[in-house]
Design a protein around this motif. Structure first.
Motif, mmCIF file in Angstrom:
data_model
loop_
_atom_site.group_PDB
_atom_site.id
_atom_site.type_symbol
_atom_site.label_atom_id
_atom_site.label_comp_id
_atom_site.label_asym_id
_atom_site.label_seq_id
_atom_site.Cartn_x
_atom_site.Cartn_y
_atom_site.Cartn_z
ATOM 1 N N GLN A 40 1.656 -2.642 -9.695
ATOM 2 C CA GLN A 40 2.281 -2.915 -10.989
ATOM 3 C C GLN A 40 3.598 -3.680 -10.832
ATOM 4 O O GLN A 40 4.312 -3.895 -11.812
ATOM 5 C CB GLN A 40 2.561 -1.596 -11.726
ATOM 6 N N ALA A 41 3.908 -4.113 -9.615
ATOM 7 C CA ALA A 41 5.242 -4.623 -9.329
ATOM 8 C C ALA A 41 5.290 -6.137 -9.087
ATOM 9 O O ALA A 41 6.281 -6.643 -8.565
ATOM 10 C CB ALA A 41 5.825 -3.895 -8.119
ATOM 11 N N LEU A 42 4.259 -6.859 -9.475
ATOM 12 C CA LEU A 42 4.252 -8.308 -9.278
ATOM 13 C C LEU A 42 5.464 -8.947 -9.956
ATOM 14 O O LEU A 42 5.770 -8.656 -11.110
ATOM 15 C CB LEU A 42 2.962 -8.915 -9.833
ATOM 16 N N ASN A 43 6.168 -9.808 -9.205
ATOM 17 C CA ASN A 43 7.338 -10.566 -9.661
ATOM 18 C C ASN A 43 8.594 -9.722 -9.840
ATOM 19 O O ASN A 43 9.644 -10.257 -10.228
ATOM 20 C CB ASN A 43 7.061 -11.321 -10.972
ATOM 21 N N GLN A 163 11.757 -10.891 -4.131
ATOM 22 C CA GLN A 163 10.809 -10.851 -5.240
ATOM 23 C C GLN A 163 9.410 -10.612 -4.700
ATOM 24 O O GLN A 163 9.008 -11.196 -3.695
ATOM 25 C CB GLN A 163 10.852 -12.146 -6.046
ATOM 26 N N LEU A 164 8.693 -9.737 -5.378
ATOM 27 C CA LEU A 164 7.363 -9.355 -4.905
ATOM 28 C C LEU A 164 6.323 -10.349 -5.411
ATOM 29 O O LEU A 164 5.842 -10.267 -6.539
ATOM 30 C CB LEU A 164 7.030 -7.928 -5.369
ATOM 31 N N SER A 165 5.990 -11.291 -4.560
ATOM 32 C CA SER A 165 4.943 -12.268 -4.837
ATOM 33 C C SER A 165 3.584 -11.649 -4.538
ATOM 34 O O SER A 165 3.486 -10.521 -4.042
ATOM 35 C CB SER A 165 5.135 -13.501 -3.953
ATOM 36 N N GLN A 178 2.560 2.117 -0.970
ATOM 37 C CA GLN A 178 1.879 2.334 -2.251
ATOM 38 C C GLN A 178 2.816 2.283 -3.448
ATOM 39 O O GLN A 178 2.388 1.978 -4.562
ATOM 40 C CB GLN A 178 1.144 3.675 -2.225
ATOM 41 N N THR A 179 4.089 2.616 -3.244
ATOM 42 C CA THR A 179 5.075 2.550 -4.320
ATOM 43 C C THR A 179 6.318 1.817 -3.823
ATOM 44 O O THR A 179 6.604 1.794 -2.619
ATOM 45 C CB THR A 179 5.483 3.948 -4.822
ATOM 46 N N VAL A 180 7.053 1.215 -4.755
ATOM 47 C CA VAL A 180 8.265 0.472 -4.401
ATOM 48 C C VAL A 180 9.367 0.784 -5.405
ATOM 49 O O VAL A 180 9.106 1.059 -6.582
ATOM 50 C CB VAL A 180 8.014 -1.054 -4.375
#
Length: 414
Positions: A40-43, A163-165, A178-180
């Motif tokens: 759920q953490a894209l971008n 940034q999470l690409s 699994q989580t960030v």
């Protein structure tokens, strides 16, 4: 006469684009953090460093489909081995090879103890069900992926602020993350001002026009994988006051279009200041978008609401989104680096203007050199050239730029 025209809109006291961006980065208060599932953490931007708790690969494994072999040194052609079993990827095996033995193995399968090298199946001749022969010379440790060769326990996987690409998410997933912990995404309200916006074709008779700003802004945020709420407000002081007052209690950023200049119906700035916002800057020495307005309101809980007021012309809105809205959103999430300007070669002359300009251009490579070409219809009420533009190019104030000179630019989304 030419000097009078070129100085239009560049009165004394205006700050530069870089000064405005510095003020945004200096004044903004970073938001709190939250823990999200990785998918759920894209971008989103990481709020802490991430270290690996595992080795990658987790175990020594085969890099090819072939045969794991046990031999003391380099294997010469026509050397034969006794075939003692098979190991598939994802299957554990207690096999342990001794010298002269081989086992059929597949890509990603765990290398059995005693293995000294792996022969890809293309260089293996099957003699019978219990014996194989190597047809080419083979060095020790060929096609073996060693445990931890990519990542070892304790290695830094990703840094705070990154940034999470798509690629970053894939890499973290492979390492078992699994989580960030990421910075919260700002709650954004978009306010479209103006009585001139048409709701239907029939409104054209009253001198109204279709709204490009709301679709532009909504699509821009969708491209960032983010949702915003859009509000339309009439050009009255009462309506603007009521809406801004309500939104300032619930949103981190209020983004407005129109109503920030000095016209009789430009209420955004005076209303905002009357509601207790502190002006950070108003008017930037740029074209388009000179009357841009940025202010902050400290709330009772010590959080802040920011208001970024963009001029109403669509080209100014588009430029403002790419340059200033990006800067605000990034700063709220702990990212306070300057924009990633590229350098390119101009393919034509560009006339001087008293203000720094952002021109919509087309960038392309010519014999490995990045070149940019300006597009027609650059006026601030025009958007049609965005069909061809892929960058915004900075033209410095007070300079005539000649063909072959180097300019800075920013790539824009498709």
């Amino acid at each position: 006469m030419n000097n009078i025209v070129s100085a239009c809109g560049a009165e004394q006291g205006l700050i530069t684009v870089d000064q405005a961006l510095d003020l945004i980065r200096d004044k903004i208060q970073v938001l709190e953090t939250e823990n999200l599932k990785l998918n759920q953490a894209l971008n989103r931007y990481l709020a802490e460093d991430i270290y690996s708790s595992i080795n990658l690969p987790l175990f020594s494994q085969s890099a090819v489909d072939g045969y794991a072999l046990s031999a003391p040194s380099t294997i010469e052609p026509n050397r034969s081995f006794a075939l003692v079993g098979e190991i598939q990827a994802g299957h554990a095996s207690e096999l342990q090879l001794t010298q002269g033995q081989a086992v059929r193995i597949f890509t990603g399968a765990k290398i059995p103890l005693g293995t000294t090298t792996v022969a890809r199946q293309e260089i293996v001749k099957i003699i019978d069900s219990s014996r194989i022969e190597i047809t080419e010379s083979l060095k020790a440790h060929t096609d073996i992926r060693d445990v931890g060769e990519e990542i070892a326990v304790g290695d830094l996987l990703a840094s705070s602020g990154q940034q999470l690409s798509v690629g970053a998410i894939a890499s973290l997933s492979m390492a078992g993350i699994q989580t960030v912990n990421v910075f919260q995404y700002p709650k954004v309200a978009v306010v479209i001002t103006g009585d001139e916006v048409a709701a239907s074709v029939e409104d054209f008779a009253a001198g109204k026009i279709f709204d490009a700003n709301a679709p532009l802004i909504q699509a821009w945020f969708q491209q960032q994988s983010q949702q915003v709420e859009i509000f339309h407000v009439a050009d009255t002081e009462h309506a603007v006051t009521a809406l801004i007052q309500t939104l300032s209690k619930a949103y981190d950023l209020i983004l407005t279009t129109g109503g920030v200049s000095v016209g009789d119906y430009d209420f955004i700035r005076p209303v905002t200041l009357n509601l207790g916002f502190e002006q950070i800057f108003w008017k930037v020495k740029q074209k388009p978008g000179k009357p841009i307005f940025f202010a902050t309101l400290q709330r009772a809980d010590h959080s802040a609401c920011y208001l970024l007021g963009l001029p109403g012309n669509p080209a100014a809105v588009y430029m403002g989104m790419q340059i200033y809205t990006s800067a605000v959103l990034n700063a709220l999430q702990g990212q306070k680096q300057p924009p990633n300007w590229f350098s390119a070669v101009l393919t034509h002359d560009v006339k001087m203007d008293a203000r720094e300009r952002f021109l919509r251009m087309s960038a392309s490579f010519d014999q490995s050199i990045l070149k940019v070409k300006s597009l027609s219809k650059q006026q601030s009420h025009m958007l049609s050239n965005l069909m061809q533009a892929n960058c915004l190019v900075r033209i410095p104030a007070g300079q005539t730029m000649l063909e072959g000179q180097i300019v800075q630019g920013l790539f824009i989304g498709s």
